[in-house]
Design a protein around this motif. Structure first.
Motif, mmCIF file in Angstrom:
data_model
loop_
_atom_site.group_PDB
_atom_site.id
_atom_site.type_symbol
_atom_site.label_atom_id
_atom_site.label_comp_id
_atom_site.label_asym_id
_atom_site.label_seq_id
_atom_site.Cartn_x
_atom_site.Cartn_y
_atom_site.Cartn_z
ATOM 1 N N ARG A 132 -7.475 -2.952 -1.072
ATOM 2 C CA ARG A 132 -6.407 -1.892 -0.433
ATOM 3 C C ARG A 132 -6.872 -0.751 -0.274
ATOM 4 N N TRP A 133 -7.859 -0.491 -0.990
ATOM 5 C CA TRP A 133 -8.377 0.933 -0.750
ATOM 6 C C TRP A 133 -9.257 1.411 -0.884
ATOM 7 N N THR A 134 -10.449 0.938 -1.290
ATOM 8 C CA THR A 134 -11.299 0.589 -1.326
ATOM 9 C C THR A 134 -12.306 0.817 -0.098
ATOM 10 N N HIS A 135 -13.162 1.344 -0.007
ATOM 11 C CA HIS A 135 -14.179 1.354 1.781
ATOM 12 C C HIS A 135 -15.476 0.682 1.702
ATOM 13 N N TYR A 190 -10.280 7.405 -7.312
ATOM 14 C CA TYR A 190 -11.383 6.089 -6.557
ATOM 15 C C TYR A 190 -12.198 5.390 -7.655
ATOM 16 N N PHE A 237 -10.705 0.251 3.283
ATOM 17 C CA PHE A 237 -10.314 -1.281 2.990
ATOM 18 C C PHE A 237 -11.216 -2.222 2.690
ATOM 19 N N SER A 273 -6.964 -2.812 -5.825
ATOM 20 C CA SER A 273 -8.065 -2.283 -5.078
ATOM 21 C C SER A 273 -9.193 -2.424 -4.180
ATOM 22 N N GLU A 300 2.641 3.109 -4.909
ATOM 23 C CA GLU A 300 1.486 2.175 -5.617
ATOM 24 C C GLU A 300 2.461 1.394 -6.978
ATOM 25 N N ALA A 340 0.135 5.511 -1.341
ATOM 26 C CA ALA A 340 -0.587 4.248 -0.402
ATOM 27 C C ALA A 340 -1.118 4.969 0.960
ATOM 28 N N SER A 360 -8.446 11.447 1.620
ATOM 29 C CA SER A 360 -7.844 10.204 0.128
ATOM 30 C C SER A 360 -7.899 10.585 -0.937
#
Lengths: 277, 222
Positions: free
Chosen positions: A196-199, A175, A125, A194, B3, A184, A164
């Protein structure tokens, strides 16, 4: 810094995600698509034109703390990165350009991570989002506590990214394209977007620009023609085989051109070449 | 945990408190992305990337006012010195060469910027004719910053690079100009270099751009 701790974090979170998926919809089979994309996704760093130009002039992207030291000053203690303990890092996304700059950007090959396995780390995240926009489970007292437990080693964080992509997103490509995941997952994060889930990949101190990892540079064509530093940069890139992507002015209210061009570039270079579908 | 869909905000509910850019005076004019603030909750600030579509802003990142202030301190945002102003439908925020800020309907802004671009191009040609190379270059850059579509200002800059013996710079200007016909662009550069007969600029005007060209172009020169 502790690579051992990062490895331990990664192993436990991969296991948790495996268990979570097994207990809900079932663990998706390992896919070539997610494996290929998670291994080869570039590292992005967007910036303002001023930052773009100055970085090139200085030869490197440098952390906020390093910049402050260079200017014989200190960062304010309430600054987000200082509170999170990340001020001495350069921030990248293992994803297309996303936030908040719309003008210019550097894209690096994933090989950059292989040179920073000792000191670089990643999280699944954007750590900056933990400030207020993304909420984390109450069992963690503070954002730094949460971050501490979710730091993964480079480049192995891509294993979690693969999991993921395979399990949380309807398609692995979502992604990259910025389509939110269908699920989630089990990190316990809520809210935000985004981020929250972007490396996020964090590399201490600096990243040299005139190196072999620079994959592509993005900027408005008007600025490349008007700024001598950018002209020098793009000429160097042209001579060095680094790809150059020129953006048109946002005359139509479209301030997603940088992001869209980056997605298009990734689609053109990673979706069809060398990745088994 | 499922989501939520990404959010769309009505411009009628937003103020503009700044823009997501920081520019040196030499890199003006510019169209800049507004930084919006939700009127009913001043702690919600909307940042790009996003799309403005008539009366809405779509795809923005929502941050707290404190985070926006930190981004300003980090040199990523500029706050308006005169305080917040109301956002309006189909309008564009842009900065004049002299630094003045304008917020006006997109079609008006486009017309004004294109005219200022033509004026700058005329100055560039005059300066070039009179041998004032530095001034010609500044004016050509200004013309491009006002309107990046016409190829003539790039040709002037390419001609200046040629005069400077900077072949790489000349080639880069050709790459930036995206002429429909590179040979015709070269003739135009010859013309501005003063070693050829005048050509019709219409020959090299990129009228046939595709929609993709307006989004971004992956260069064929790589």
């Amino acid at each position: 810094m502790s690579r051992t701790r990062w490895e331990s974090n990664l192993n436990s979170h991969c296991q948790r995600l495996n268990d979570y998926m097994t207990g809900s919809t079932g663990l998706a089979p390992m896919s070539d698509r997610a494996t290929g994309l998670s291994k080869r996704i570039y590292l992005s760093h967007a910036t303002t034109v001023s930052g773009f130009s100055k970085s090139w002039q200085g030869g490197a992207l440098i952390s906020a703390a390093a910049l402050a030291r260079k200017m014989n000053t200190t960062l304010p203690s309430d600054r987000l990165e200082v509170r999170l303990g990340t001020a001495d890092n350069v921030f990248l996304f293992a994803a297309p350009f996303r936030y908040p700059d719309t003008s210019c950007g550097f894209l690096f090959a994933p090989t950059l991570e292989e040179e920073r396995t000792v000191d670089g780390a990643a999280s699944p995240f954007d750590s900056g989002g933990l400030d207020r926009n993304i909420t984390f489970p109450k069992e963690y007292a503070t954002a730094p506590d949460f971050l501490y437990q979710h730091e993964f080693p480079l480049p192995e964080h891509r294993n979690y990214l693969r999991l993921s992509m395979e399990n949380l997103f309807s398609r692995p490509e979502h992604y990259i394209e910025g389509v939110p995941p269908k699920d989630a997952g089990c990190l316990g994060l809520a809210g935000g977007d985004s981020r929250r889930w972007t490396h996020e990949v964090r590399v201490p101190d600096r990243i040299l620009l005139r190196g072999s990892h620079l994959q592509a540079v993005f900027a408005p064509r008007s600025l490349v023609s008007a700024d001598p530093q950018l002209e020098e940069m793009f000429t160097w890139c042209r001579d060095s085989g680094v790809e150059r992507i020129y953006l048109d002015a946002p005359v139509d209210g479209d301030f997603e051109k940088l992001k869209a061009a980056c997605v298009t570039y990734i689609q053109a270079t990673l979706y069809n070449e060398g990745i088994n579908v | 945990m499922k989501e939520l869909m990404s959010k769309v905000w009505k411009l009628a509910e937003l103020d503009i408190i700044g823009y997501a850019d920081v520019r040196e005076r030499t890199l003006l004019p510019a169209i800049v992305p507004p930084v919006f603030q939700l009127r009913i909750d001043r702690d919600v600030v909307l940042l790009p990337p996003y799309k403005l579509d008539r009366d809405v802003v779509a795809g923005a990142t929502s941050v707290s006012l404190m985070e926006a202030e930190q981004l300003k301190e980090a040199g990523k945002l500029t706050f308006l010195s005169g305080g917040a102003m109301k956002a309006a439908d189909s309008c564009q925020l842009w900065l004049h060469r002299d630094g003045r800020m304008h917020y006006q309907p997109i079609h008006e802004a486009k017309r004004t910027m294109e005219q200022l671009g033509r004026d700058a191009m005329k100055r560039a040609i005059e300066e070039l004719k009179d041998g004032r190379i530095d001034q010609a270059e500044v004016a050509a850059s200004e013309a491009i910053l006002y309107n990046d579509s016409p190829v003539e200002p790039y040709a002037i800059k390419a001609a200046i690079r040629r005069r400077q013996g900077n072949l790489a710079g000349e080639q880069l200007m050709a790459e930036l100009a995206r002429p429909v016909d590179p040979a015709a662009f070269a003739i135009l550069v010859d013309h501005y270099s003063g070693n050829a007969t005048p050509v019709q600029p219409a020959l090299v005007r990129p009228d046939n751009r595709s929609v993709m060209d307006h989004i971004a172009s992956i260069p064929v020169y790589a």
